[in-house]
Scaffold this motif. Structure first.
Motif, PDB file in Angstrom:
ATOM      1  N   PRO A   1       0.661  -1.116   0.218  1.00 20.55           N
ATOM      2  CA  PRO A   1       0.013  -0.057  -0.053  1.00 20.55           C
ATOM      3  C   PRO A   1       0.849   1.333  -0.068  1.00 20.55           C
ATOM      4  CG  PRO A   1      -0.609  -1.834   2.160  1.00 20.55           C
ATOM      5  CD  PRO A   1       1.013  -2.279   1.328  1.00 20.55           C
ATOM      6  N   VAL A   2       0.711   2.463  -0.428  1.00 18.47           N
ATOM      7  CA  VAL A   2       0.894   3.234  -1.172  1.00 18.47           C
ATOM      8  C   VAL A   2      -0.222   4.624  -0.465  1.00 18.47           C
ATOM      9  CG1 VAL A   2       2.997   2.276  -2.208  1.00 18.47           C
ATOM     10  CG2 VAL A   2       0.136   3.771  -3.646  1.00 18.47           C
ATOM     11  N   LEU A   3       0.835   6.511  -0.434  1.00 17.92           N
ATOM     12  CA  LEU A   3      -0.215   7.149  -0.214  1.00 17.92           C
ATOM     13  C   LEU A   3       0.420   7.987  -1.870  1.00 17.92           C
ATOM     14  CD1 LEU A   3       0.810   9.349   2.985  1.00 17.92           C
ATOM     15  CD2 LEU A   3      -1.382   7.699   1.808  1.00 17.92           C
ATOM     16  N   THR A   4      -0.525   8.396  -2.995  1.00 18.76           N
ATOM     17  CA  THR A   4      -0.332   8.858  -4.175  1.00 18.76           C
ATOM     18  C   THR A   4      -0.918  10.181  -3.912  1.00 18.76           C
ATOM     19  OG1 THR A   4      -1.532   6.952  -5.509  1.00 18.76           O
ATOM     20  CG2 THR A   4      -1.407   9.025  -6.213  1.00 18.76           C
ATOM     21  N   LEU A   5       0.458  10.898  -3.909  1.00 18.40           N
ATOM     22  CA  LEU A   5       0.350  12.405  -3.096  1.00 18.40           C
ATOM     23  C   LEU A   5       0.761  13.266  -4.194  1.00 18.40           C
ATOM     24  CD1 LEU A   5       1.731  11.784   0.044  1.00 18.40           C
ATOM     25  CD2 LEU A   5      -0.980  12.593  -0.721  1.00 18.40           C
ATOM     26  N   SER A   6       0.721  14.324  -5.025  1.00 15.92           N
ATOM     27  CA  SER A   6       1.006  15.072  -5.775  1.00 15.92           C
ATOM     28  C   SER A   6       2.470  16.378  -5.449  1.00 15.92           C
ATOM     29  CB  SER A   6      -0.257  16.064  -6.434  1.00 15.92           C
ATOM     30  OG  SER A   6      -0.060  17.083  -5.471  1.00 15.92           O
ATOM     31  N   VAL A   7       3.080  16.407  -5.562  1.00 15.54           N
ATOM     32  CA  VAL A   7       4.696  17.437  -5.289  1.00 15.54           C
ATOM     33  C   VAL A   7       3.339  18.357  -4.686  1.00 15.54           C
ATOM     34  CG1 VAL A   7       5.948  18.256  -5.676  1.00 15.54           C
ATOM     35  CG2 VAL A   7       5.680  16.921  -7.089  1.00 15.54           C
ATOM     36  N   ASP A   8       3.103  19.099  -4.633  1.00 14.88           N
ATOM     37  CA  ASP A   8       2.092  20.070  -4.412  1.00 14.88           C
ATOM     38  C   ASP A   8       1.346  19.870  -3.230  1.00 14.88           C
ATOM     39  OD1 ASP A   8       1.879  22.243  -6.153  1.00 14.88           O
ATOM     40  OD2 ASP A   8       0.180  22.613  -7.013  1.00 14.88           O
ATOM     41  N   GLY A   9       1.162  18.661  -3.070  1.00 14.38           N
ATOM     42  CA  GLY A   9       0.425  18.153  -1.582  1.00 14.38           C
ATOM     43  C   GLY A   9       1.623  17.711  -1.012  1.00 14.38           C
ATOM     44  N   ILE A  10       2.435  17.321  -1.048  1.00 11.63           N
ATOM     45  CA  ILE A  10       3.514  17.105  -0.297  1.00 11.63           C
ATOM     46  C   ILE A  10       4.743  18.701  -0.093  1.00 11.63           C
ATOM     47  CG2 ILE A  10       6.485  17.092   0.208  1.00 11.63           C
ATOM     48  CD1 ILE A  10       4.001  14.764  -0.219  1.00 11.63           C
ATOM     49  N   VAL A  11       4.490  19.630  -0.641  1.00 11.69           N
ATOM     50  CA  VAL A  11       4.901  20.941  -0.570  1.00 11.69           C
ATOM     51  C   VAL A  11       4.276  21.348   0.588  1.00 11.69           C
ATOM     52  CG1 VAL A  11       4.610  23.487  -1.198  1.00 11.69           C
ATOM     53  CG2 VAL A  11       5.616  21.136  -2.716  1.00 11.69           C
ATOM     54  N   ASP A  12       2.379  21.375   0.833  1.00 11.90           N
ATOM     55  CA  ASP A  12       0.838  21.680   1.219  1.00 11.90           C
ATOM     56  C   ASP A  12       1.735  21.009   2.646  1.00 11.90           C
ATOM     57  OD1 ASP A  12       0.293  23.578  -0.190  1.00 11.90           O
ATOM     58  OD2 ASP A  12      -1.372  21.935  -0.730  1.00 11.90           O
ATOM     59  N   ALA A  13       1.698  19.929   2.620  1.00  6.24           N
ATOM     60  CA  ALA A  13       2.018  19.369   3.958  1.00  6.24           C
ATOM     61  C   ALA A  13       3.434  19.396   4.563  1.00  6.24           C
ATOM     62  CB  ALA A  13       2.527  18.012   4.071  1.00  6.24           C
ATOM     63  N   LEU A  14       4.882  20.122   3.178  1.00  9.26           N
ATOM     64  CA  LEU A  14       5.651  20.590   4.809  1.00  9.26           C
ATOM     65  C   LEU A  14       5.443  21.780   4.929  1.00  9.26           C
ATOM     66  CD1 LEU A  14       8.729  19.595   2.090  1.00  9.26           C
ATOM     67  CD2 LEU A  14       8.277  18.827   3.955  1.00  9.26           C
TER      68      LEU A  14
ATOM     69  N   CYS B   1       7.782  27.630   2.860  1.00  3.99           N
ATOM     70  CA  CYS B   1       7.982  26.383   2.388  1.00  3.99           C
ATOM     71  C   CYS B   1       7.717  26.419   0.595  1.00  3.99           C
ATOM     72  CB  CYS B   1       7.607  25.430   2.267  1.00  3.99           C
ATOM     73  SG  CYS B   1       8.224  24.871   4.230  1.00  3.99           S
ATOM     74  N   ARG B   2       6.412  26.826   0.710  1.00  5.71           N
ATOM     75  CA  ARG B   2       5.985  27.259  -0.532  1.00  5.71           C
ATOM     76  C   ARG B   2       6.963  28.234  -1.903  1.00  5.71           C
ATOM     77  NH1 ARG B   2       0.574  27.622   2.214  1.00  5.71           N
ATOM     78  NH2 ARG B   2      -0.158  25.790   1.956  1.00  5.71           N
ATOM     79  N   GLU B   3       7.492  29.153  -1.633  1.00  4.75           N
ATOM     80  CA  GLU B   3       8.013  30.169  -2.095  1.00  4.75           C
ATOM     81  C   GLU B   3       9.848  29.679  -2.154  1.00  4.75           C
ATOM     82  OE1 GLU B   3       8.174  33.713   0.319  1.00  4.75           O
ATOM     83  OE2 GLU B   3       6.264  33.887   0.379  1.00  4.75           O
ATOM     84  N   LEU B   4       9.952  28.364  -1.570  1.00  7.27           N
ATOM     85  CA  LEU B   4      10.859  28.367  -2.309  1.00  7.27           C
ATOM     86  C   LEU B   4      11.170  27.155  -3.242  1.00  7.27           C
ATOM     87  CD1 LEU B   4      12.340  27.350   1.496  1.00  7.27           C
ATOM     88  CD2 LEU B   4      12.820  28.747   0.258  1.00  7.27           C
ATOM     89  N   VAL B   5       9.922  26.240  -3.319  1.00  2.26           N
ATOM     90  CA  VAL B   5       9.991  26.094  -4.699  1.00  2.26           C
ATOM     91  C   VAL B   5       9.624  25.881  -6.048  1.00  2.26           C
ATOM     92  CG1 VAL B   5       7.781  24.581  -4.290  1.00  2.26           C
ATOM     93  CG2 VAL B   5       9.971  23.132  -5.305  1.00  2.26           C
ATOM     94  N   SER B   6      10.667  25.707  -7.098  1.00  5.90           N
ATOM     95  CA  SER B   6      10.161  25.874  -8.220  1.00  5.90           C
ATOM     96  C   SER B   6       9.794  24.875  -9.364  1.00  5.90           C
ATOM     97  CB  SER B   6      11.697  27.452  -8.781  1.00  5.90           C
ATOM     98  OG  SER B   6      12.395  26.617  -9.081  1.00  5.90           O
TER      99      SER B   6
END
Length: 311
Positions: A243-256, A264-269
């Protein structure tokens, strides 16, 4: 007292697994790897060498293991660049280990449990629909092809009663150290580590890219479960899609951002690489009811994933 062999024992997953095994009693350990960062801890014996080295394999199997965690491999991107290396380590050495274990099993009358770290790379391009644990395997990389070939060989030896294999198809395990190389899915760990440290990160997949995620502690728990579970009702393939978590990169950034702050949202491009995106950034939702019923698990949600991966 049981004896356990861990190949790739000095690696990212191997090191964490060994730590868990050392925290429990009732067994001894043999650790095989081509390098070790520290002396052997009490209760463990280190064997320095490659799995492709027959002398090292002989030494690793000197004390007949009851359980083997086979984690040693050449990672996917490196195996694609250096075909012969990947072929020798990921396929030939795996088969050599399995057949040596089968020989020992015939001599002792007891088949060893072999937990094999396979990979979701066996599937290849899954398209845009959902995926399931009985998904046809059509690997798009030599790494995935060699993992699938090894799964089939281990299942056949298990059918014959020579070994007792459980193959686990692992997703991206996070958060790997930044220094690790050879993993095409490295962005999955780097986005976590860089943003958690307050550092900018240029991601090679777009924000909406989806991947299959699992933390290192969750991975280790599933490996230990595979070693202890009954295989009486295991599928003929002896392969389990975890079993896994299917997550978008945006979803990971939101959790971070929830854990480390909105900056954190400003640091990623993003500078998408089409090949990396095609291989690792278009994973559909994955349904694994049989694996869940068998006791395997995922991290729960994105927040729990971040907490476990970066603790």
């Amino acid at each position: 007292m049981s004896h356990i062999l861990v190949t790739g024992a000095n690696g990212y997953v191997g090191g964490a697994l060994v730590s868990e095994l050392l925290a429990t009693t009732g067994h001894t350990l043999t650790l095989l790897d081509h390098r070790f960062d520290a002396p052997a801890p009490p209760g463990a014996r280190q064997v320095l060498g490659s799995l492709t080295d027959h002398a090292a394999l002989d030494e690793a199997l000197r004390d007949r293991p009851d359980t083997v965690f086979h984690l040693a491999s050449v990672p996917g991107a490196l195996a694609e660049r250096e075909y012969q290396l990947g072929f020798e380590v990921n396929l030939q050495a795996t088969l050599a280990l399995a057949h040596r274990l089968a020989d020992q099993g015939r001599e002792s009358g007891r088949a060893a449990r072999l937990v094999f770290a396979s990979s979701v790379a066996v599937y290849g391009d899954l398209g845009s629909g959902g995926a399931h644990e009985h998904q046809p395997a059509l690997p798009a990389l030599s790494y995935g092809a060699h993992k699938l070939m090894a799964e089939i060989a281990l299942a056949d030896l298990s059918r014959r009663g020579a070994i007792d294999a459980v193959s686990l198809r692992l997703p991206g395990i996070v958060a790997r150290p930044p220094a690790e190389s050879g993993h095409g899915s490295a962005f999955m760990s780097l986005v976590m580590r860089r943003l958690a440290a307050g550092e900018p990160y240029v991601c090679p997949v777009p924000p909406h890219a989806t991947a299959w995620w699992m933390s290192l502690p969750c991975c280790v728990a599933n490996l230990l479960h595979a070693a202890a579970m009954s295989t009486a009702a295991a599928p003929a393939s002896r392969a389990w899609q975890l079993p896994v978590l299917t997550l978008s990169v945006d979803g990971i950034v939101d959790a971070l951002a929830r854990r480390y702050g909105p900056r954190c949202r400003e640091l990623v491009s993003h500078q998408p690489d089409e090949r990396i995106t095609a291989l690792f950034g278009r994973m559909p939702p994955l349904h694994t009811p049989a694996a869940l019923a068998a006791g395997f698990r995922h991290d729960g949600d994105a927040d729990q994933l971040i907490q476990a991966a970066l603790k």
